[in-house]
Design a protein around this motif. Sequence first.
Motif, PDB file in Angstrom:
ATOM      1  N   PHE A  78     -18.290   1.503  -1.337  1.00 43.66           N
ATOM      2  CA  PHE A  78     -17.064   1.516  -0.552  1.00 43.66           C
ATOM      3  C   PHE A  78     -16.781   2.957  -0.163  1.00 43.66           C
TER       4      PHE A  78
ATOM      5  N   ASP B 156     -10.722 -12.918   4.349  1.00 35.35           N
ATOM      6  CA  ASP B 156     -11.435 -12.330   3.206  1.00 35.35           C
ATOM      7  C   ASP B 156     -12.513 -13.261   2.643  1.00 35.35           C
TER       8      ASP B 156
ATOM      9  N   PHE C 280      -8.381  -8.059  -3.576  1.00 35.38           N
ATOM     10  CA  PHE C 280      -8.470  -8.610  -2.223  1.00 35.38           C
ATOM     11  C   PHE C 280      -9.837  -8.260  -1.649  1.00 35.38           C
ATOM     12  N   GLY C 281     -10.060  -8.725  -0.415  1.00 39.51           N
ATOM     13  CA  GLY C 281     -11.284  -8.353   0.305  1.00 39.51           C
ATOM     14  C   GLY C 281     -12.541  -8.742  -0.463  1.00 39.51           C
ATOM     15  N   TYR C 282     -13.427  -7.778  -0.612  1.00 37.27           N
ATOM     16  CA  TYR C 282     -14.731  -8.038  -1.245  1.00 37.27           C
ATOM     17  C   TYR C 282     -14.697  -7.809  -2.763  1.00 37.27           C
ATOM     18  N   ASP C 283     -13.502  -7.642  -3.339  1.00 36.27           N
ATOM     19  CA  ASP C 283     -13.390  -7.340  -4.774  1.00 36.27           C
ATOM     20  C   ASP C 283     -14.194  -8.282  -5.682  1.00 36.27           C
TER      21      ASP C 283
ATOM     22  N   ASP D  12      -8.799   4.414   6.483  1.00 36.40           N
ATOM     23  CA  ASP D  12      -9.687   3.328   6.890  1.00 36.40           C
ATOM     24  C   ASP D  12     -10.771   3.202   5.822  1.00 36.40           C
ATOM     25  N   THR D  13     -11.168   1.968   5.563  1.00 35.77           N
ATOM     26  CA  THR D  13     -12.135   1.705   4.486  1.00 35.77           C
ATOM     27  C   THR D  13     -13.218   0.752   4.968  1.00 35.77           C
TER      28      THR D  13
ATOM     29  N   SER E  65     -15.865  -4.224   8.295  1.00 35.72           N
ATOM     30  CA  SER E  65     -15.627  -4.964   7.044  1.00 35.72           C
ATOM     31  C   SER E  65     -14.516  -6.001   7.153  1.00 35.72           C
ATOM     32  N   ALA E  66     -13.408  -5.661   7.824  1.00 33.24           N
ATOM     33  CA  ALA E  66     -12.281  -6.605   7.911  1.00 33.24           C
ATOM     34  C   ALA E  66     -12.617  -7.789   8.803  1.00 33.24           C
TER      35      ALA E  66
ATOM     36  N   HIS F 201     -12.614   3.865  -4.548  1.00 27.74           N
ATOM     37  CA  HIS F 201     -12.754   4.708  -3.359  1.00 27.74           C
ATOM     38  C   HIS F 201     -11.374   5.144  -2.839  1.00 27.74           C
ATOM     39  N   ARG F 202     -10.436   4.176  -2.708  1.00 29.79           N
ATOM     40  CA  ARG F 202      -9.144   4.493  -2.107  1.00 29.79           C
ATOM     41  C   ARG F 202      -8.381   5.471  -2.987  1.00 29.79           C
TER      42      ARG F 202
ATOM     43  N   LYS G  71      -8.856  -0.732 -11.773  1.00 28.94           N
ATOM     44  CA  LYS G  71      -9.481  -0.524 -10.454  1.00 28.94           C
ATOM     45  C   LYS G  71      -9.122   0.851  -9.908  1.00 28.94           C
TER      46      LYS G  71
ATOM     47  N   LYS H 183       0.857  -1.199   0.000  1.00 26.06           N
ATOM     48  CA  LYS H 183       0.000   0.000   0.000  1.00 26.06           C
ATOM     49  C   LYS H 183       0.892   1.248   0.000  1.00 26.06           C
TER      50      LYS H 183
HETATM   51  P1  IMP Z   1      -8.696  -1.256   5.380  1.00 27.83           P
HETATM   52  O1  IMP Z   1      -9.239  -0.197   6.281  1.00 27.83           O
HETATM   53  O2  IMP Z   1      -8.076  -0.720   4.118  1.00 27.83           O
HETATM   54  O3  IMP Z   1      -7.816  -2.241   6.104  1.00 27.83           O
HETATM   55  O4  IMP Z   1      -9.975  -2.088   4.880  1.00 27.83           O
HETATM   56  C1  IMP Z   1     -10.835  -2.789   5.770  1.00 27.83           C
HETATM   57  C2  IMP Z   1     -11.489  -3.966   5.051  1.00 27.83           C
HETATM   58  O5  IMP Z   1     -12.339  -3.469   4.012  1.00 27.83           O
HETATM   59  C3  IMP Z   1     -10.504  -4.904   4.357  1.00 27.83           C
HETATM   60  O6  IMP Z   1     -10.086  -5.924   5.226  1.00 27.83           O
HETATM   61  C4  IMP Z   1     -11.348  -5.468   3.230  1.00 27.83           C
HETATM   62  O7  IMP Z   1     -12.125  -6.518   3.698  1.00 27.83           O
HETATM   63  C5  IMP Z   1     -12.258  -4.314   2.858  1.00 27.83           C
HETATM   64  N1  IMP Z   1     -11.706  -3.532   1.750  1.00 27.83           N
HETATM   65  C6  IMP Z   1     -11.021  -2.354   1.841  1.00 27.83           C
HETATM   66  N2  IMP Z   1     -10.694  -1.909   0.623  1.00 27.83           N
HETATM   67  C7  IMP Z   1     -11.158  -2.823  -0.260  1.00 27.83           C
HETATM   68  C8  IMP Z   1     -11.105  -2.901  -1.675  1.00 27.83           C
HETATM   69  O8  IMP Z   1     -10.562  -2.042  -2.392  1.00 27.83           O
HETATM   70  N3  IMP Z   1     -11.699  -3.982  -2.212  1.00 27.83           N
HETATM   71  C9  IMP Z   1     -12.306  -4.948  -1.469  1.00 27.83           C
HETATM   72  N4  IMP Z   1     -12.365  -4.918  -0.167  1.00 27.83           N
HETATM   73  C10 IMP Z   1     -11.792  -3.865   0.457  1.00 27.83           C
END
Ligand code: IMP
Length: 190
Positions: free
Chosen positions: A115, A94, A148-151, A68-69, A84-85, A176-177, A171, A12
Amino acid sequence: MELVFATQNRNKMEEIQALMPSNVKLLCLKDINCTEDIPETAETIDGNAILKAEYVKNKLGYDCFADDTGLMVDALDGEPGVYSARYAGEHKNDIANMEKLLTNMEGKKNRKARFKTVIALNLNEHEILFTGICTGTITTQPRGDQGFGYDPVFQPDGSNKTFAEMTLLEKSQLSHRSKAVRELIDYLAH
Ligand code: IMP
């Protein structure tokens, strides 16, 4: 200028360093010998970003930003949101998170979701928030193996692909990020 990014995730960090103006050198937590698990105990995404940035500023004395996401799903009253995490448990898995989401979405007609990333910047005694939002829908089946995650279950509006079916570049044009990071970079460049 040196600026700490409150993350242990070197990928990151490198991704964001590449986008920064040339006079900004990013340091990650390891670079400042911080190996502590910074608490993420707030009840909102904004709150967690602020908590992490303030921890580094107040406890360690560095100018810093933290992100934070979360994924907010309309039919689930905004869940998993700030959790979400850890949606399927503290082990932060995930696949388990995605399976729980698909199970909870079974039979739901409204599949709208978004997101949200918040970046909190603590710089020269000021705190500023930058927000990036990406709206889309939750698919009924996972598709794609990137990201990763919910992609694999998130299809952004205006695209027929899930995030996991996109290249990193595709992407990053929508995510969002990257929207929040672009706002931060604009601010630091001016
Ligand atoms: P973090 O705050 O970036 O660590 O995100 C928290 C959680 O949100 C992660 O563990 C993922 O499950 C989910 N997440 C965050 N960003 C993304 C993304 O870009 N795609 C899919 N899942 C995401």
